[in-house]
Motif scaffolding. Structure first.
Motif, PDB file in Angstrom:
ATOM      1  N   PHE A  69       0.814  -1.211   0.000  1.00 41.85           N
ATOM      2  CA  PHE A  69       0.000   0.000   0.000  1.00 41.85           C
ATOM      3  C   PHE A  69       0.855   1.272   0.000  1.00 41.85           C
ATOM      4  O   PHE A  69       0.418   2.310   0.478  1.00 41.85           O
ATOM      5  N   ARG A  70       2.044   1.178  -0.530  1.00 42.38           N
ATOM      6  CA  ARG A  70       2.873   2.381  -0.704  1.00 42.38           C
ATOM      7  C   ARG A  70       2.217   3.300  -1.733  1.00 42.38           C
ATOM      8  O   ARG A  70       1.705   2.854  -2.761  1.00 42.38           O
ATOM      9  N   GLN A  71       2.252   4.608  -1.472  1.00 45.54           N
ATOM     10  CA  GLN A  71       1.572   5.583  -2.319  1.00 45.54           C
ATOM     11  C   GLN A  71       2.584   6.502  -3.005  1.00 45.54           C
ATOM     12  O   GLN A  71       3.695   6.715  -2.518  1.00 45.54           O
ATOM     13  N   TYR A  72       2.151   7.034  -4.149  1.00 43.80           N
ATOM     14  CA  TYR A  72       2.936   8.047  -4.861  1.00 43.80           C
ATOM     15  C   TYR A  72       2.124   9.335  -4.904  1.00 43.80           C
ATOM     16  O   TYR A  72       1.042   9.387  -5.496  1.00 43.80           O
ATOM     17  N   ILE A  73       2.614  10.369  -4.233  1.00 44.47           N
ATOM     18  CA  ILE A  73       1.949  11.671  -4.196  1.00 44.47           C
ATOM     19  C   ILE A  73       2.968  12.709  -4.656  1.00 44.47           C
ATOM     20  O   ILE A  73       3.845  13.111  -3.887  1.00 44.47           O
ATOM     21  N   PRO A  74       2.897  13.153  -5.904  1.00 46.53           N
ATOM     22  CA  PRO A  74       3.925  14.061  -6.435  1.00 46.53           C
ATOM     23  C   PRO A  74       3.965  15.420  -5.752  1.00 46.53           C
ATOM     24  O   PRO A  74       4.992  16.101  -5.788  1.00 46.53           O
ATOM     25  N   SER A  75       2.877  15.836  -5.113  1.00 46.27           N
ATOM     26  CA  SER A  75       2.857  17.145  -4.459  1.00 46.27           C
ATOM     27  C   SER A  75       3.598  17.140  -3.123  1.00 46.27           C
ATOM     28  O   SER A  75       3.894  18.210  -2.583  1.00 46.27           O
ATOM     29  N   LYS A  76       3.897  15.967  -2.571  1.00 48.95           N
ATOM     30  CA  LYS A  76       4.609  15.874  -1.303  1.00 48.95           C
ATOM     31  C   LYS A  76       6.123  15.883  -1.539  1.00 48.95           C
ATOM     32  O   LYS A  76       6.597  15.421  -2.585  1.00 48.95           O
ATOM     33  N   PRO A  77       6.902  16.387  -0.582  1.00 47.21           N
ATOM     34  CA  PRO A  77       8.367  16.404  -0.749  1.00 47.21           C
ATOM     35  C   PRO A  77       8.964  15.020  -0.944  1.00 47.21           C
ATOM     36  O   PRO A  77       9.877  14.831  -1.753  1.00 47.21           O
ATOM     37  N   ALA A  78       8.483  14.012  -0.210  1.00 46.23           N
ATOM     38  CA  ALA A  78       9.045  12.667  -0.313  1.00 46.23           C
ATOM     39  C   ALA A  78       8.553  11.912  -1.534  1.00 46.23           C
ATOM     40  O   ALA A  78       9.222  11.003  -2.022  1.00 46.23           O
ATOM     41  N   LYS A  79       7.346  12.249  -2.038  1.00 47.11           N
ATOM     42  CA  LYS A  79       6.717  11.646  -3.226  1.00 47.11           C
ATOM     43  C   LYS A  79       6.286  10.200  -3.004  1.00 47.11           C
ATOM     44  O   LYS A  79       5.189   9.813  -3.391  1.00 47.11           O
ATOM     45  N   TYR A  80       7.127   9.352  -2.432  1.00 48.60           N
ATOM     46  CA  TYR A  80       6.770   7.953  -2.166  1.00 48.60           C
ATOM     47  C   TYR A  80       6.721   7.722  -0.656  1.00 48.60           C
ATOM     48  O   TYR A  80       7.594   8.198   0.075  1.00 48.60           O
ATOM     49  N   GLY A  81       5.700   6.978  -0.228  1.00 49.09           N
ATOM     50  CA  GLY A  81       5.631   6.683   1.192  1.00 49.09           C
ATOM     51  C   GLY A  81       4.323   6.042   1.593  1.00 49.09           C
ATOM     52  O   GLY A  81       3.530   5.604   0.750  1.00 49.09           O
ATOM     53  N   LEU A  82       4.072   5.999   2.894  1.00 48.97           N
ATOM     54  CA  LEU A  82       2.866   5.421   3.471  1.00 48.97           C
ATOM     55  C   LEU A  82       1.921   6.557   3.842  1.00 48.97           C
ATOM     56  O   LEU A  82       2.309   7.473   4.582  1.00 48.97           O
ATOM     57  N   LYS A  83       0.700   6.490   3.327  1.00 43.16           N
ATOM     58  CA  LYS A  83      -0.252   7.591   3.526  1.00 43.16           C
ATOM     59  C   LYS A  83      -1.077   7.356   4.783  1.00 43.16           C
ATOM     60  O   LYS A  83      -1.612   6.273   4.998  1.00 43.16           O
TER      61      LYS A  83
END
Length: 317
Positions: A69-83
């Protein structure tokens, strides 16, 4: 402890019975840390009551290893992580409720109305407050459900929502810095043109008049209130990430555990600063605030860095 002992404990750290995990993991993606996570999140609402304004938003815990369930959120500084969905108090950034997003179940369709469900779950048990959220969550149906719970909502809204009047969506013939309002019995919709070609849409059940600030850009009061409250979870991310106990690891349960420690340390800091009498100063003669408590704050400042100054600005006059 020695560095070798610390490395040994760090590599062998587990939060469940590994032998029993395969049978549970088929039904629960969060099985390796479920027990500890539920005990921790269960205590968060019990320790502190939020103020009049709370913010519901997402926190992204940085992680690039293997996780279903790792997520990709381009607007966040880390971009990849656990939401993690977080309900945070606006004035202190206290994380009142947290919920991990584990993705959709295998073979199931995408969830419809996820934003509405998340806000309703993350504000369950609250009354007489105002919730601030972004366009991912906001909808007219959500406003009506929250009003039944005596909870107001202020949030940006996407232009493709069918409940928005067509006049609020028109941009070409409107001047810059102009505002347009629409009202129902218990809801206010607003359109603001900060510059030509751009339209900012908000929905509110807290505001009932077309008030505009007196500043140069003539922003509506709804936008001013939204800007004041929208950054509670982002501020939590900032102060937690400034000085963290995180260590390099490829195991996502340990990443969540490190984040729990960081958030807990900041929560403890919030408690201490709320306990300080307003205007008190350390005094060697014993009057006012005790040196021992200020010493505790100094130790926390060493571990939390600049976050203590940020909370001082938020809570102390």
């Amino acid at each position: 402890m020695t560095y070798t002992k610390f490395r040994l404990m760090n590599t062998t750290l587990r939060f469940d019975d590994k032998l029993m995990r395969p049978s549970r993991h088929r039904e629960d993606k969060l099985a390796p840390i479920r027990s500890l996570w539920e005990k921790w999140t269960h205590r968060l609402p019990m320790l502190c009551n939020p103020g009049e304004d709370v913010c519901v938003d997402e926190q992204l815990v940085p992680f690039r290893g293997r996780c279903k369930f790792r997520q990709y959120i381009p607007s966040k500084p880390a971009k990849y992580g656990l939401k993690i969905w977080v309900t945070a108090d606006v004035e202190t950034s206290y994380a009142w409720r947290c919920q991990i997003y584990t993705g959709k179940a295998a073979g199931s369709a995408a969830e419809v109305g996820q934003g509405k469900r998340v806000v309703l779950e993350m504000t369950e048990g609250l009354q007489g407050i105002t919730v601030t959220c972004d366009h991912f969550f906001t909808s007219y149906a959500l406003v009506q459900e929250l009003l039944k719970r005596k909870v107001a909502l202020v949030g940006t809204i996407r232009r493709n929502k069918p409940e928005l009047p067509s006049k609020l969506l028109q941009v070409r013939q409107r001047a810059a810095l102009s505002s347009l309002f629409g009202f129902t019995k218990n809801t206010t919709a607003m359109s603001y043109i900060p510059k030509r070609g751009r339209n900012v849409l908000l929905l509110s059940s807290k505001h009932r008049d077309p008030a505009v600030t007196e500043e140069e850009k003539r922003k509506p009061v709804i936008i001013a209130d939204y800007n004041h409250c929208k950054g509670a979870v982002d501020n939590l991310d900032k102060v937690v990430g400034s000085y963290s106990c995180r260590r390099m690891t490829h195991r996502w349960p340990q990443v969540l555990f490190h984040n729990m420690i960081d958030v807990s340390a900041f929560m403890h800091l919030c408690f201490l600063l709320l306990w300080i009498p307003p205007g008190s100063k350390p005094s060697p003669s014993g009057g006012g605030f005790s040196w021992r408590s200020w010493g505790d704050l100094w130790c926390l400042q060493k571990s939390c860095g600049e976050s203590i100054h940020l909370v001082h600005r938020l809570l102390l006059p």
